[in-house]
Design an enzyme around this catalytic site. Structure first.
Site, PDB file in Angstrom:
ATOM      1  N   THR A 108      26.944  10.356 -14.838  1.00 19.66           N
ATOM      2  CA  THR A 108      27.670  11.254 -14.200  1.00 19.66           C
ATOM      3  C   THR A 108      27.068  11.525 -12.846  1.00 19.66           C
ATOM      4  OG1 THR A 108      26.106  13.219 -14.914  1.00 19.66           O
ATOM      5  CG2 THR A 108      28.165  12.465 -16.537  1.00 19.66           C
ATOM      6  N   GLU A 109      27.871  12.123 -11.862  1.00 19.48           N
ATOM      7  CA  GLU A 109      27.502  12.550 -10.540  1.00 19.48           C
ATOM      8  C   GLU A 109      26.198  13.531 -10.777  1.00 19.48           C
ATOM      9  OE1 GLU A 109      29.880  15.244  -8.273  1.00 19.48           O
ATOM     10  OE2 GLU A 109      31.133  15.758 -10.104  1.00 19.48           O
ATOM     11  N   VAL A 110      25.202  13.400  -9.527  1.00 23.05           N
ATOM     12  CA  VAL A 110      23.823  14.369  -9.776  1.00 23.05           C
ATOM     13  C   VAL A 110      24.357  15.318  -8.908  1.00 23.05           C
ATOM     14  CG1 VAL A 110      22.873  13.033  -8.005  1.00 23.05           C
ATOM     15  CG2 VAL A 110      21.461  14.026  -9.698  1.00 23.05           C
ATOM     16  N   PHE A 111      23.677  16.530  -9.123  1.00 22.28           N
ATOM     17  CA  PHE A 111      23.820  17.659  -8.269  1.00 22.28           C
ATOM     18  C   PHE A 111      22.471  18.039  -7.608  1.00 22.28           C
ATOM     19  CE2 PHE A 111      27.384  18.014 -11.133  1.00 22.28           C
ATOM     20  CZ  PHE A 111      28.330  18.251 -10.466  1.00 22.28           C
ATOM     21  N   LYS A 158      28.197  27.906 -20.244  1.00 24.01           N
ATOM     22  CA  LYS A 158      27.171  28.773 -19.804  1.00 24.01           C
ATOM     23  C   LYS A 158      26.633  28.204 -18.353  1.00 24.01           C
ATOM     24  CE  LYS A 158      23.680  26.182 -22.783  1.00 24.01           C
ATOM     25  NZ  LYS A 158      22.736  26.284 -24.003  1.00 24.01           N
ATOM     26  N   ASP A 175      28.325  18.953 -18.896  1.00 25.07           N
ATOM     27  CA  ASP A 175      27.893  19.025 -20.460  1.00 25.07           C
ATOM     28  C   ASP A 175      29.166  19.163 -21.254  1.00 25.07           C
ATOM     29  OD1 ASP A 175      25.985  18.727 -22.615  1.00 25.07           O
ATOM     30  OD2 ASP A 175      25.061  20.571 -22.178  1.00 25.07           O
TER      31      ASP A 175
END
EC number: 2.7.11.1
Length: 621
Positions: A108-111, A158, A175
Site C-alpha cells: 500500500t502507499e506509505v504515510f 479507529k 487497514d
C-alpha cells in the site's frame, strides 16, 4: 591505485539491503517496522519501478486462518481492496500469498506522518476547524465504502487505522483487511473489531454499515479529549457491559464545546437513530463557513459605544479569545472570512450593514430539542458565539429572544427579528411549527419576563456568590431564567466595564430602560439598567407584574387585578389549545410512521419534514 569513490557512493553502499522481494521483483522490503498490530506487521518498502517508498503489509496466515473458508474470505477481501479507488481510502498496489512462509503480503502507499492517533498526540494544539476537515475526509471515505452494492463495512475503524500525510493535511482510511461485504440480508454475522470502538449491535452479531459511523464518533471523541473511549474500564468485559447498558464513555462529559459533543452523540446514538455517513456530511457542524447564512440586525448604537460592547458575556458558550483554546470556534476577522455581499440573507434596515450581523444555525438533538447557535459580529469584525438548547415543548421564540435582547444590548425592536429567525430555524426541522405562536404569546412572555426577573433576582444573587465551576478559562454562570451558560468574562467584570444604556428621550422608556441616575432601584445586567417591578405592582393572584410607563398608569388596583387575571386565563387557554394541537399532530405522524420500520422512522420523518418545508416555501407568493 584506484581513485577514492566520492562520499555519495559510500552512503549508497551503506543502504540496507532488501530483506525480502515480491515475486515480481518490483517491491523490496526493508527490516524497518512502521507499525504492528494484532495480526499484521507493516514494514518500510520500496517500489523499484516507480521509485517510491511504499508500505509492505504482512499477515501471518496461521495466526488468523484456520481453514480454507477463512483463507478464501481473506483472499476475497484482498481482491476487494484492489478495486477501491478513492482519495480518502488508502491506495492498494499489489498482493500475493507466500505459502512457503505462511504469509499474505500486500503493498500500500506509505504515510509520512503515521496514524491519526500518533499525529494528534504529537500536535496538541489543533483548531476545531482542522478536526472538521479530518472528519469530512473520513466521512467521505465511508460514503464511498458504504455506497457499494452491497456496502463495504470496515468494522475496525479507529484512529490507529486512519493515516495522515501531515504536509498536505490529508487523511485516509486504512487497514481494510478486516472489512467485509454485506450479504443479501444486508447484515453481517461475525464479531470483529476493537471493543472501545464497537457499536452495541456488533455484539449481537446483527449489524450493518452504521457500525462504522459509531466507530467514527469514537474516533472524534478520542481526537477531542486525547482519551481512548472507555478508558475508565480495565477490561473488555466492563466495556461490553457499559456499551450494552447504553452508557456513554466518561470522556464525553469532558467536552466543553456543546456543538462538538452533540455531533459526537449523533454518531454514537442507537442504530435506529444513527445517521448515515452521507447525512453526517451535510450536518451544519461540518459545513464550511462559506455556507453560513448571515442576518444583519439593527444594533443598539448607544450600547455599542460601550468600551466592552463586543466582549460581553453572551449565551451558553462564548469564545472571545480565539488564541486561548486549543480546540475552539474560530473568531477571526469576520470581514475577511464572510464578505457581506455574498452571505447576507435578509436586511431589516438600509443602515443594518453598519450594525451587527448574526448567523443562525441549528441542529436537531431529539424530537423535542433543537440546538441553536447565534453568531454575532460587529462592524469591526469581532464575533461572539451563543449556544443554547431550545425545548419546543417548553420554550417560545419570543421568550428566548426577549432574554437575548437583554444579554446582547440590542434594541427592543430586535426581539421580533430574533424571534422570527429562531422560528425559521425551528421550521427547518419542524415544518408545522406555528409561526403565529410567538405573536400570540408575546404579551404573555413580556408580562412574565418582568415577574421572572423579580423572582429570580435573589436566586441569581446567590448564584453569583457561589463558587463557579471554571474550566479552561470559562466560568459557568446562570441566566435569570435558570439556564446555564459558560463565559470567559465573569458577569461582575462585564458589569464594571459596560456603560449603562441611555434612552433617546427623557423619562422612563416603555421597555423599562432608564437613564443613569434616574433611580437607584435598578439592577445592572450586562451593562443595561433594567427597571425591576415594584413588589406592590405584582398581582398576588396571578403573579403578573405590570410595568408602568407613567406615574398615573394603573392607579386602580382592582382594575389591574381583573385585567391581569383575565389576560392570564386567556393566554393559558390559548397555550393549552396549541399544546393539544401539537399533541394531535404528533399522534397523526406516529400513525403514518407505523408503516415504516422502526429503525428508519427518525430518518424518514426528518427527510419528509425537509421536503414539506421546501414545498411550503415554494407555495408562498
Amino acid at each position: 591505485m584506484p581513485p577514492t569513490p566520492p562520499p555519495e557512493l559510500d552512503l549508497l553502499d551503506t543502504e540496507p539491503e532488501f530483506a525480502e522481494v515480491d515475486p515480481t521483483a518490483r517491491y523490496g522490503r526493508y527490516t524497518e517496522v512502521l507499525g504492528k498490530g494484532a495480526f499484521k506487521t507493516v514494514y518500510k518498502a520500496f517500489d523499484q519501478l516507480e521509485g517510491l517508498e511504499v508500505a509492505w503489509n504482512q499477515i501471518k496466515v496461521g495466526d488468523i486462518l484456520r481453514n480454507n473458508d477463512d483463507l478464501e474470505r481473506l483472499r476475497s477481501e484482498v481482491r476487494l481492496l484492489k478495486t477501491l479507488k478513492h482519495k480518502n481510502i488508502i491506495k492498494f498496489y499489489n498482493s500475493w500469498l507466500d505459502k512457503k512462509n505462511n504469509n499474505i503480503n500486500f503493498i500500500t502507499e506509505v504515510f509520512t506522518s503515521g496514524t491519526l492517533r500518533q499525529y494528534r498526540i504529537k500536535h496538541k494544539k489543533v483548531d476545531v476547524r482542522a478536526l472538521k476537515k479530518w472528519s469530512r475526509q473520513i466521512l467521505s471515505g465511508l460514503v464511498y465504502l458504504h455506497s457499494h452494492d452491497p456496502p463495504v463495512i470496515h468494522r475496525d475503524l479507529k484512529c490507529d487505522n486512519i493515516f495522515v500525510n501531515g504536509n498536505q493535511g490529508e487523511v485516509k482510511i486504512g487497514d481494510l483487511g478486516l472489512a467485509t461485504i454485506l450479504d443479501n440480508a444486508r447484515s453481517a454475522h461475525s464479531i470483529i473489531g476493537t471493543p472501545e470502538f464497537m457499536a452495541p449491535e456488533l455484539y449481537d452479531e446483527e449489524y450493518n454499515e452504521l457500525v462504522d459511523i459509531y466507530a467514527f464518533g469514537m474516533c472524534l471523541l478520542e481526537l477531542v479529549t486525547f482519551e481512548y473511549p472507555y478508558c475508565e474500564c480495565s477490561n473488555a468485559a466492563q466495556i461490553y457491559k457499559k456499551v450494552s447498558d447504553g452508557e456513554k464513555p466518561s470522556s464525553l462529559a469532558k467536552i466543553e464545546d456543546p456543538e462538538v459533543r452533540f455531533f459526537i452523540e449523533k454518531c454514537i446514538a442507537k442504530a435506529s437513530q444513527r445517521l448515515s455517513a452521507q447525512e453526517l456530511l451535510m450536518d451544519p457542524f461540518l459545513r464550511d463557513d462559506g455556507e453560513k447564512i448571515f442576518y444583519p440586525l439593527q444594533s443598539n448604537t448607544k450600547a455599542s459605544d460601550g468600551a466592552g460592547s463586543s466582549n460581553s458575556s453572551m449565551g451558553y458558550k462564548y469564545d472571545r479569545d480565539a488564541s486561548s483554546m486549543a480546540i475552539r470556534e474560530h473568531t477571526g476577522s469576520f470581514a475577511e472570512e464572510h464578505p457581506s455581499d455574498r452571505y447576507i440573507h435578509s436586511t431589516m434596515d438600509p443602515q443594518a450593514a453598519a450594525g451587527r450581523i448574526i448567523t443562525v444555525e441549528s441542529q436537531m438533538k431529539d424530537l423535542n430539542t433543537i440546538f441553536l447557535k447565534l453568531r454575532i459580529a460587529d462592524s469591526t469584525g469581532h464575533a461572539q458565539n451563543i449556544h443554547f438548547p431550545f425545548d419546543i415543548e417548553a420554550d417560545t421564540s419570543i421568550s428566548v429572544a426577549t432574554e437575548m435582547v437583554v444579554q446582547l444590548d440590542l434594541t427592543d425592536q430586535d426581539v421580533t427579528a430574533i424571534a422570527e429567525m429562531i422560528d425559521a430555524e425551528i421550521r427547518a426541522h419542524i415544518p408545522d411549527w406555528a409561526l403565529e405562536e410567538s405573536v400570540e404569546n408575546q404579551g404573555d412572555e413580556r408580562a412574565h419576563s418582568e415577574t421572572d426577573s423579580s423572582e429570580a433576582d435573589d436566586e441569581t444573587s446567590e448564584l453569583r456568590n457561589e463558587p463557579n465551576a471554571t474550566h479552561n478559562g470559562f466560568v459557568q454562570e446562570h441566566l435569570p431564567s435558570g439556564h446555564k451558560y459558560w463565559s470567559d468574562s465573569p458577569r461582575r467584570n462585564i458589569e464594571m466595564s459596560h456603560s449603562a444604556v441611555e434612552p433617546h428621550i427623557g423619562g422612563n422608556m416603555p421597555n423599562g430602560i432608564l437613564k443613569k441616575n434616574d433611580t437607584d432601584d435598578t439592577v445592572s445586567n450586562l451593562g443595561t439598567s433594567v427597571d425591576l417591578p415594584n413588589p406592590s405592582m405584582i398581582d398576588r393572584k396571578s403573579g403578573v407584574a405590570s410595568v408602568s410607563t407613567s406615574p398615573q398608569s394603573f392607579d386602580d388596583e382592582h382594575i389591574e387585578a381583573d385585567v391581569s387575571e383575565r389576560l392570564v386565563n386567556l393566554l393559558a387557554q390559548q397555550q393549552e389549545e396549541l399544546n393539544v394541537l401539537r399533541r394531535k399532530h404528533k399522534a397523526d405522524i406516529e400513525v403514518i410512521l407505523k408503516g415504516v420500520p422502526e429503525e428508519h422512522r427518525e430518518e424518514t420523518l426528518t427527510r419528509c419534514r425537509l421536503k414539506a418545508d421546501e414545498r411550503n416555501r415554494s407555495d408562498k407568493p
